[in-house]
Design a protein around this motif. Sequence first.
Motif, mmCIF file in Angstrom:
data_model
loop_
_atom_site.group_PDB
_atom_site.id
_atom_site.type_symbol
_atom_site.label_atom_id
_atom_site.label_comp_id
_atom_site.label_asym_id
_atom_site.label_seq_id
_atom_site.Cartn_x
_atom_site.Cartn_y
_atom_site.Cartn_z
ATOM 1 N N ILE A 1 19.274 7.944 -4.037
ATOM 2 C CA ILE A 1 19.301 9.235 -3.016
ATOM 3 C C ILE A 1 17.918 9.669 -2.679
ATOM 4 C CG2 ILE A 1 19.244 10.446 -4.975
ATOM 5 C CD1 ILE A 1 21.343 12.283 -3.220
ATOM 6 N N GLN A 2 16.724 9.209 -3.516
ATOM 7 C CA GLN A 2 15.472 9.772 -3.205
ATOM 8 C C GLN A 2 14.842 8.754 -2.127
ATOM 9 O OE1 GLN A 2 16.204 8.847 -6.296
ATOM 10 N NE2 GLN A 2 16.100 10.376 -7.727
ATOM 11 N N HIS A 3 15.286 7.456 -1.953
ATOM 12 C CA HIS A 3 14.920 6.531 -0.808
ATOM 13 C C HIS A 3 15.624 7.215 0.173
ATOM 14 C CE1 HIS A 3 13.334 3.016 1.136
ATOM 15 N NE2 HIS A 3 14.295 3.004 1.587
ATOM 16 N N LEU A 4 16.916 7.311 0.346
ATOM 17 C CA LEU A 4 17.734 7.871 1.313
ATOM 18 C C LEU A 4 17.211 9.133 2.086
ATOM 19 C CD1 LEU A 4 21.305 7.081 0.249
ATOM 20 C CD2 LEU A 4 20.161 5.662 1.787
ATOM 21 N N ALA A 5 16.918 10.176 1.346
ATOM 22 C CA ALA A 5 16.246 11.151 1.683
ATOM 23 C C ALA A 5 15.108 11.100 2.686
ATOM 24 C CB ALA A 5 15.687 12.265 0.605
ATOM 25 N N GLY A 6 14.551 9.939 2.717
ATOM 26 C CA GLY A 6 13.423 9.901 3.711
ATOM 27 C C GLY A 6 13.704 9.032 4.733
ATOM 28 N N VAL A 7 15.108 8.185 4.935
ATOM 29 C CA VAL A 7 15.280 7.306 5.957
ATOM 30 C C VAL A 7 16.578 7.626 6.663
ATOM 31 C CG1 VAL A 7 14.077 5.454 4.813
ATOM 32 C CG2 VAL A 7 16.460 5.596 4.420
ATOM 33 N N PRO B 1 0.978 -1.335 0.007
ATOM 34 C CA PRO B 1 -0.084 -0.148 -0.029
ATOM 35 C C PRO B 1 0.883 1.343 -0.023
ATOM 36 C CG PRO B 1 -0.072 -1.096 2.061
ATOM 37 C CD PRO B 1 0.611 -1.947 1.194
ATOM 38 N N HIS B 2 0.350 2.125 -0.436
ATOM 39 C CA HIS B 2 1.050 3.636 -0.472
ATOM 40 C C HIS B 2 1.250 4.225 0.599
ATOM 41 C CE1 HIS B 2 1.595 4.427 -4.634
ATOM 42 N NE2 HIS B 2 0.123 3.982 -5.095
ATOM 43 N N HIS B 3 0.673 4.068 1.708
ATOM 44 C CA HIS B 3 1.264 4.492 2.959
ATOM 45 C C HIS B 3 2.314 3.905 3.494
ATOM 46 C CE1 HIS B 3 -0.325 1.277 5.389
ATOM 47 N NE2 HIS B 3 -1.338 1.088 4.683
ATOM 48 N N GLU B 4 2.974 2.711 2.864
ATOM 49 C CA GLU B 4 4.206 2.247 3.432
ATOM 50 C C GLU B 4 5.262 2.815 2.666
ATOM 51 O OE1 GLU B 4 4.637 -2.002 3.558
ATOM 52 O OE2 GLU B 4 2.855 -2.315 4.966
ATOM 53 N N HIS B 5 5.170 3.477 1.531
ATOM 54 C CA HIS B 5 6.235 4.243 0.856
ATOM 55 C C HIS B 5 7.196 5.289 1.683
ATOM 56 C CE1 HIS B 5 6.426 7.472 -2.606
ATOM 57 N NE2 HIS B 5 7.731 6.867 -1.906
ATOM 58 N N VAL B 6 8.385 4.897 1.669
ATOM 59 C CA VAL B 6 9.241 5.903 2.353
ATOM 60 C C VAL B 6 10.193 6.553 1.404
ATOM 61 C CG1 VAL B 6 8.902 5.146 4.771
ATOM 62 C CG2 VAL B 6 10.814 4.330 3.231
ATOM 63 N N GLY B 7 10.608 7.896 1.745
ATOM 64 C CA GLY B 7 11.567 8.655 0.891
ATOM 65 C C GLY B 7 11.182 9.817 0.635
ATOM 66 N N GLN B 8 11.956 10.518 -0.573
ATOM 67 C CA GLN B 8 11.779 11.902 -0.693
ATOM 68 C C GLN B 8 10.096 12.239 -1.132
ATOM 69 O OE1 GLN B 8 14.496 13.334 -3.764
ATOM 70 N NE2 GLN B 8 12.918 14.331 -4.595
ATOM 71 N N THR B 9 9.723 11.310 -1.909
ATOM 72 C CA THR B 9 8.303 11.559 -2.167
ATOM 73 C C THR B 9 7.227 10.828 -1.357
ATOM 74 O OG1 THR B 9 8.712 9.938 -3.898
ATOM 75 C CG2 THR B 9 8.579 12.179 -4.700
ATOM 76 N N GLY B 10 7.735 10.005 -0.372
ATOM 77 C CA GLY B 10 6.831 9.390 0.716
ATOM 78 C C GLY B 10 6.896 9.989 1.988
ATOM 79 N N ILE B 11 6.857 8.999 2.839
ATOM 80 C CA ILE B 11 6.926 9.452 4.358
ATOM 81 C C ILE B 11 8.389 9.672 4.863
ATOM 82 C CG2 ILE B 11 6.586 8.752 6.721
ATOM 83 C CD1 ILE B 11 4.081 7.364 5.588
ATOM 84 N N THR B 12 8.865 10.376 5.755
ATOM 85 C CA THR B 12 10.145 10.753 6.103
ATOM 86 C C THR B 12 9.878 9.875 7.679
ATOM 87 O OG1 THR B 12 10.283 12.736 5.177
ATOM 88 C CG2 THR B 12 11.696 12.213 6.815
ATOM 89 N N ILE B 13 10.861 9.137 7.921
ATOM 90 C CA ILE B 13 11.057 8.642 9.044
ATOM 91 C C ILE B 13 12.267 8.512 9.852
ATOM 92 C CG2 ILE B 13 9.439 6.711 8.246
ATOM 93 C CD1 ILE B 13 11.562 4.718 8.012
ATOM 94 N N ARG B 14 12.223 8.546 11.269
ATOM 95 C CA ARG B 14 13.349 8.684 11.908
ATOM 96 C C ARG B 14 13.405 7.735 13.207
ATOM 97 N NH1 ARG B 14 15.365 14.359 12.163
ATOM 98 N NH2 ARG B 14 17.297 14.485 13.378
ATOM 99 N N PRO B 15 13.272 6.416 12.723
ATOM 100 C CA PRO B 15 13.276 5.333 13.878
ATOM 101 C C PRO B 15 14.565 4.963 14.517
ATOM 102 C CG PRO B 15 13.602 4.043 11.634
ATOM 103 C CD PRO B 15 13.307 5.816 11.463
#
Length: 314
Positions: free
Chosen positions: A263-269, A237-251
Amino acid sequence: MSVLAIVSLKNGQPTKGGLEAASYAAAFAKAQGQDAVALVAGAMTSDGGLGATGIDRVLHFSTELSDSSQWTRLAEAASKECGASTVVLSHDHTGRAIGPRLAVRLQAGMVSGVTELPRDGAVRKNVFSGKAMADVEVSTNAVVYSVTPNAFGVREGGSEAEASPFAAEVGEAREHVTGFDLASADGQTPLPEADLVVSAGRGLKGPENWGIVEDLANALGATTACSRPVSDIGWRPHHEHVGQTGITIRPNLYIAAGISGAIQHLAGVNQSKVIVVINTDPEAPFFKAADYGIVGDAFEVLPKLTAAVKALDA
Ligand SMILES: Cc1cc2nc3c(=O)[nH]c(=O)nc-3n(C[C@H](O)[C@H](O)[C@H](O)COP(=O)(O)OP(=O)(O)OC[C@H]3O[C@@H](n4cnc5c(N)ncnc54)[C@H](O)[C@@H]3O)c2cc1C
């Protein structure tokens, strides 16, 4: 003069977004030589850990509020009480509802979704779904900032804040929240608030293979995430997408299996405290950002990790 943070509570404790707003307000207040004040509504013991973020004083409104117009009136009264020309909230669903209304009432400029503290008179925010950044100057005396979840983080090291009761006329509620439906399955902690995240990418080959990702997430009590192509092609599902255009996380822990580390994935994680990467390709760019790297097949490594976590729990 002071800086006011609007802090939401969940189960009597500040939410992660609320603690981030408090951290941002405290850091900004310190830089300006001002007091940092937090406003909460609902039951909470002592200072709710807000002093640790650097907040000096907590204004405690005893009734829980879910109506955004009541929240707005309360925040307006609090900002006038403490002489705040800067108000900070989280850019979550509550902050997005209150911020613009509050800005109108305070005749303040508003910058939504800020990611950093103001520098040289401008504040930075993400625009175009994170594809670019804008530096925004505000020309009004008063300003409202909403802070992008997980961009600034929660600061620690302050001492207990003084909490005092705060009363204000907030009017009648016009909205009533009748219930919540979690978007994430199995009661998982929502991604922006998760401390443990297990994520996978195209290396998993297909949605039918996600059982090994979910098994590890369940064993750890973690939330599942994925790379963008995986949600674009409908494997997850889309709500699991992390990254520059998805959710930014900080676990505290981010485990990434079969994700190249674009790089676009790393931007969010990349603000995660510990990053573990599992990839068959030793040249995968993600290894450069990893704290621990496993060069191996996710189909072998993930079940082994799950078994090891279960053995620890036994
Ligand atoms: C404007 C823009 C915005 C974007 N925003 C995002 C975003 O927000 N989030 C995001 O994720 N991407 C985003 N992307 C896409 C991004 O550039 C990458 O294409 C994407 O992250 C790659 O996804 P992936 O790593 O799952 O797939 P791939 O690049 O296909 O990588 C798969 C990886 O799995 C490894 N692998 C294969 N088999 C196995 C196995 N059996 N075990 C272990 N490893 C294996 C491979 O070695 C490879 O490294 C964006 C792109 C653009 C242009």
